[in-house]
Motif scaffolding. Structure first.
Motif, PDB file in Angstrom:
ATOM      1  N   GLY A 193       0.842  -1.192   0.000  1.00  0.00           N
ATOM      2  CA  GLY A 193       0.000   0.000   0.000  1.00  0.00           C
ATOM      3  C   GLY A 193       0.880   1.245   0.000  1.00  0.00           C
ATOM      4  O   GLY A 193       2.076   1.174   0.304  1.00  0.00           O
ATOM      5  N   THR A 194       0.262   2.360  -0.315  1.00  0.00           N
ATOM      6  CA  THR A 194       0.942   3.661  -0.329  1.00  0.00           C
ATOM      7  C   THR A 194       1.618   3.920   1.030  1.00  0.00           C
ATOM      8  O   THR A 194       1.057   3.523   2.056  1.00  0.00           O
ATOM      9  N   PRO A 195       2.773   4.582   1.048  1.00  0.00           N
ATOM     10  CA  PRO A 195       3.364   4.948   2.340  1.00  0.00           C
ATOM     11  C   PRO A 195       2.335   5.665   3.224  1.00  0.00           C
ATOM     12  O   PRO A 195       1.567   6.495   2.738  1.00  0.00           O
ATOM     13  N   GLY A 196       2.306   5.302   4.504  1.00  0.00           N
ATOM     14  CA  GLY A 196       1.403   5.957   5.453  1.00  0.00           C
ATOM     15  C   GLY A 196       0.079   5.248   5.683  1.00  0.00           C
ATOM     16  O   GLY A 196      -0.684   5.627   6.577  1.00  0.00           O
ATOM     17  N   VAL A 197      -0.222   4.201   4.906  1.00  0.00           N
ATOM     18  CA  VAL A 197      -1.521   3.528   5.074  1.00  0.00           C
ATOM     19  C   VAL A 197      -1.551   2.606   6.307  1.00  0.00           C
ATOM     20  O   VAL A 197      -2.620   2.113   6.677  1.00  0.00           O
ATOM     21  N   GLY A 198      -0.379   2.387   6.927  1.00  0.00           N
ATOM     22  CA  GLY A 198      -0.385   1.604   8.165  1.00  0.00           C
ATOM     23  C   GLY A 198       0.221   0.218   8.049  1.00  0.00           C
ATOM     24  O   GLY A 198      -0.035  -0.636   8.900  1.00  0.00           O
ATOM     25  N   LYS A 199       1.076   0.003   7.048  1.00  0.00           N
ATOM     26  CA  LYS A 199       1.677  -1.326   6.844  1.00  0.00           C
ATOM     27  C   LYS A 199       2.512  -1.751   8.056  1.00  0.00           C
ATOM     28  O   LYS A 199       2.362  -2.858   8.562  1.00  0.00           O
ATOM     29  N   SER A 200       3.396  -0.847   8.511  1.00  0.00           N
ATOM     30  CA  SER A 200       4.309  -1.216   9.602  1.00  0.00           C
ATOM     31  C   SER A 200       3.529  -1.589  10.855  1.00  0.00           C
ATOM     32  O   SER A 200       3.814  -2.603  11.495  1.00  0.00           O
ATOM     33  N   ARG A 201       2.555  -0.759  11.177  1.00  0.00           N
ATOM     34  CA  ARG A 201       1.803  -0.998  12.411  1.00  0.00           C
ATOM     35  C   ARG A 201       1.077  -2.352  12.338  1.00  0.00           C
ATOM     36  O   ARG A 201       1.107  -3.129  13.287  1.00  0.00           O
ATOM     37  N   LEU A 202       0.461  -2.611  11.210  1.00  0.00           N
ATOM     38  CA  LEU A 202      -0.283  -3.868  11.053  1.00  0.00           C
ATOM     39  C   LEU A 202       0.677  -5.072  11.062  1.00  0.00           C
ATOM     40  O   LEU A 202       0.422  -6.069  11.738  1.00  0.00           O
ATOM     41  N   ASP A 250      -3.144  13.779   6.388  1.00  0.00           N
ATOM     42  CA  ASP A 250      -2.706  14.190   7.732  1.00  0.00           C
ATOM     43  C   ASP A 250      -1.549  13.321   8.233  1.00  0.00           C
ATOM     44  O   ASP A 250      -0.600  13.831   8.829  1.00  0.00           O
ATOM     45  N   ARG A 251      -1.640  12.014   7.966  1.00  0.00           N
ATOM     46  CA  ARG A 251      -0.552  11.119   8.422  1.00  0.00           C
ATOM     47  C   ARG A 251       0.766  11.467   7.736  1.00  0.00           C
ATOM     48  O   ARG A 251       1.819  11.468   8.364  1.00  0.00           O
ATOM     49  N   LEU A 252       0.688  11.747   6.424  1.00  0.00           N
ATOM     50  CA  LEU A 252       1.929  12.037   5.685  1.00  0.00           C
ATOM     51  C   LEU A 252       2.505  13.395   6.087  1.00  0.00           C
ATOM     52  O   LEU A 252       3.721  13.538   6.197  1.00  0.00           O
ATOM     53  N   SER A 274       2.152  14.766   9.038  1.00  0.00           N
ATOM     54  CA  SER A 274       2.778  14.650  10.367  1.00  0.00           C
ATOM     55  C   SER A 274       4.058  13.813  10.308  1.00  0.00           C
ATOM     56  O   SER A 274       4.880  13.877  11.211  1.00  0.00           O
ATOM     57  N   ARG A 275       4.260  13.090   9.220  1.00  0.00           N
ATOM     58  CA  ARG A 275       5.526  12.374   9.011  1.00  0.00           C
ATOM     59  C   ARG A 275       6.577  13.300   8.377  1.00  0.00           C
ATOM     60  O   ARG A 275       7.698  12.889   8.127  1.00  0.00           O
ATOM     61  N   GLY A 276       6.162  14.520   8.056  1.00  0.00           N
ATOM     62  CA  GLY A 276       7.104  15.497   7.513  1.00  0.00           C
ATOM     63  C   GLY A 276       7.130  15.573   6.001  1.00  0.00           C
ATOM     64  O   GLY A 276       7.994  16.233   5.419  1.00  0.00           O
ATOM     65  N   HIS A 330      -9.439  -1.764   4.342  1.00  0.00           N
ATOM     66  CA  HIS A 330      -9.517  -0.354   4.750  1.00  0.00           C
ATOM     67  C   HIS A 330      -8.859  -0.204   6.118  1.00  0.00           C
ATOM     68  O   HIS A 330      -9.101  -0.996   7.018  1.00  0.00           O
ATOM     69  N   ASN A 331      -8.021   0.794   6.234  1.00  0.00           N
ATOM     70  CA  ASN A 331      -7.257   0.964   7.477  1.00  0.00           C
ATOM     71  C   ASN A 331      -7.232   2.433   7.902  1.00  0.00           C
ATOM     72  O   ASN A 331      -6.208   3.101   7.838  1.00  0.00           O
ATOM     73  N   ASN A 332      -8.412   2.893   8.325  1.00  0.00           N
ATOM     74  CA  ASN A 332      -8.560   4.313   8.674  1.00  0.00           C
ATOM     75  C   ASN A 332      -8.429   4.602  10.158  1.00  0.00           C
ATOM     76  O   ASN A 332      -8.054   5.709  10.528  1.00  0.00           O
ATOM     77  N   ASN A 333      -8.760   3.621  10.983  1.00  0.00           N
ATOM     78  CA  ASN A 333      -8.816   3.893  12.427  1.00  0.00           C
ATOM     79  C   ASN A 333      -8.388   2.650  13.211  1.00  0.00           C
ATOM     80  O   ASN A 333      -8.235   1.562  12.637  1.00  0.00           O
ATOM     81  N   PRO A 334      -8.168   2.813  14.513  1.00  0.00           N
ATOM     82  CA  PRO A 334      -7.689   1.681  15.322  1.00  0.00           C
ATOM     83  C   PRO A 334      -8.626   0.480  15.281  1.00  0.00           C
ATOM     84  O   PRO A 334      -8.168  -0.673  15.337  1.00  0.00           O
ATOM     85  N   GLU A 335      -9.934   0.714  15.160  1.00  0.00           N
ATOM     86  CA  GLU A 335     -10.886  -0.414  15.114  1.00  0.00           C
ATOM     87  C   GLU A 335     -10.639  -1.245  13.856  1.00  0.00           C
ATOM     88  O   GLU A 335     -10.658  -2.476  13.896  1.00  0.00           O
ATOM     89  N   GLN A 336     -10.417  -0.574  12.736  1.00  0.00           N
ATOM     90  CA  GLN A 336     -10.152  -1.295  11.482  1.00  0.00           C
ATOM     91  C   GLN A 336      -8.809  -2.031  11.555  1.00  0.00           C
ATOM     92  O   GLN A 336      -8.662  -3.119  11.016  1.00  0.00           O
ATOM     93  N   LEU A 337      -7.847  -1.415  12.225  1.00  0.00           N
ATOM     94  CA  LEU A 337      -6.543  -2.074  12.384  1.00  0.00           C
ATOM     95  C   LEU A 337      -6.725  -3.401  13.138  1.00  0.00           C
ATOM     96  O   LEU A 337      -6.211  -4.445  12.709  1.00  0.00           O
ATOM     97  N   GLU A 338      -7.481  -3.353  14.238  1.00  0.00           N
ATOM     98  CA  GLU A 338      -7.745  -4.564  15.029  1.00  0.00           C
ATOM     99  C   GLU A 338      -8.469  -5.617  14.190  1.00  0.00           C
ATOM    100  O   GLU A 338      -8.140  -6.800  14.224  1.00  0.00           O
TER     101      GLU A 338
HETATM  102  P1  DAT Z   1       3.320   2.599   6.535  1.00  0.00           P
HETATM  103  O1  DAT Z   1       4.176   1.508   7.115  1.00  0.00           O
HETATM  104  O2  DAT Z   1       2.309   2.098   5.569  1.00  0.00           O
HETATM  105  O3  DAT Z   1       4.108   3.737   5.974  1.00  0.00           O
HETATM  106  P2  DAT Z   1       2.706   3.192   9.320  1.00  0.00           P
HETATM  107  O4  DAT Z   1       2.366   1.882   9.931  1.00  0.00           O
HETATM  108  O5  DAT Z   1       4.086   3.726   9.578  1.00  0.00           O
HETATM  109  O6  DAT Z   1       2.439   3.207   7.744  1.00  0.00           O
HETATM  110  O7  DAT Z   1       1.584   4.208   9.793  1.00  0.00           O
HETATM  111  C1  DAT Z   1       1.608   5.580   9.383  1.00  0.00           C
HETATM  112  C2  DAT Z   1       1.024   6.440  10.477  1.00  0.00           C
HETATM  113  O8  DAT Z   1      -0.368   6.181  10.591  1.00  0.00           O
HETATM  114  C3  DAT Z   1       1.608   6.170  11.852  1.00  0.00           C
HETATM  115  O9  DAT Z   1       1.668   7.416  12.529  1.00  0.00           O
HETATM  116  C4  DAT Z   1       0.613   5.287  12.523  1.00  0.00           C
HETATM  117  C5  DAT Z   1      -0.685   5.706  11.892  1.00  0.00           C
HETATM  118  N1  DAT Z   1      -1.643   4.603  11.718  1.00  0.00           N
HETATM  119  C6  DAT Z   1      -1.408   3.413  11.117  1.00  0.00           C
HETATM  120  N2  DAT Z   1      -2.514   2.659  11.116  1.00  0.00           N
HETATM  121  C7  DAT Z   1      -3.483   3.387  11.713  1.00  0.00           C
HETATM  122  C8  DAT Z   1      -4.862   3.152  12.005  1.00  0.00           C
HETATM  123  N3  DAT Z   1      -5.476   2.006  11.665  1.00  0.00           N
HETATM  124  N4  DAT Z   1      -5.556   4.127  12.643  1.00  0.00           N
HETATM  125  C9  DAT Z   1      -4.947   5.282  12.977  1.00  0.00           C
HETATM  126  N5  DAT Z   1      -3.653   5.573  12.733  1.00  0.00           N
HETATM  127  C10 DAT Z   1      -2.929   4.639  12.112  1.00  0.00           C
END
Ligand code: DAT
Length: 180
Positions: A18-27, A113-115, A117-119, A154-162
């Motif tokens: 996915g595009t940078p910032g979509v939450g790959k690392s966190r997931l 907003d995520r991108l 805040s990542r600078g 879809h990965n917009n919020n913490p609930e979707q991440l879970e």
């Molecule tokens: P990527 O690895 O795709 O570049 P990331 O995991 O680093 O993305 O996440 C980018 C930012 O978004 C980081 O500040 C965490 C936040 N984020 C990721 N998943 C999220 C979610 N489901 N809800 C809210 N914020 C989320």
């Protein structure tokens, strides 16, 4: 229900793209913690394997990857299985490596907003936003892998991440159940 592959590996290989910032690392971090599968952050591994060239990728504003060298370095690990590959592109990996491909998506305003805040600013910000708006990575995944193994999440919020982490863990469990 997600389809289960019959590839002969000790554990499945999963692509998270996915595009940078979509939450790959966190997931990926979360799935790795929950399942013990190995999280392969390609941007970090590329540095470790010295796969970064002097040339610069204009779109992602990062060094160009020596793809062949990276693929050679990963071949053995991927053949064993049990890896979660995390990268913003997926077309250059061998199709045979993956049992399933997840493409994360984030709504434009949230991603912006995520991108920020990542600078990210200027062209880098614009190019990454365009990448998500035109669903470049999703199209790339669909044209590089069998459509039935490609899933948009879809990965917009913490609930979707879970929810996504939970479903991927279920998919992994099904893969193991299918092998035994
Ligand atoms: P990527 O690895 O795709 O570049 P990331 O995991 O680093 O993305 O996440 C980018 C930012 O978004 C980081 O500040 C965490 C936040 N984020 C990721 N998943 C999220 C979610 N489901 N809800 C809210 N914020 C989320």
């Amino acid at each position: 229900q997600l389809p289960v592959s019959s590839a002969r590996r000790k554990a499945p290989n999963i692509m998270v793209t996915g595009t940078p910032g979509v939450g790959k690392s966190r997931l990926c971090h979360q799935i790795s913690e929950m399942t013990g599968l190995q999280w392969l952050e390609i941007s970090k591994i590329a540095k470790e394997f010295s796969c970064l060239e002097d040339e610069f990728d204009e779109v992602y504003q990062c060094p160009v990857l020596d793809e062949d060298k990276l693929l050679d370095g990963l071949e053995e690990t991927m053949c064993v299985g049990g890896n979660i590959v995390d990268y913003h592109s997926c077309e250059f990996f061998p199709e045979r490596w993956f049992d399933v491909v997840f493409v994360l998506r984030t709504d434009n305003t949230l991603l912006y907003d995520r991108l920020v805040s990542r600078g990210y600013t200027g062209k880098k910000l614009e190019d990454n936003m365009d990448c998500e708006i035109f669903q470049t990575v999703l199209e790339e995944a669909k044209s590089s892998y069998k459509e039935e193994i490609v899933h948009e999440l879809h990965n917009n919020n913490p609930e979707q991440l879970e929810f996504n982490a939970h479903n991927i863990c279920l998919w992994i469990q099904e893969w193991f159940d299918h092998q035994s």
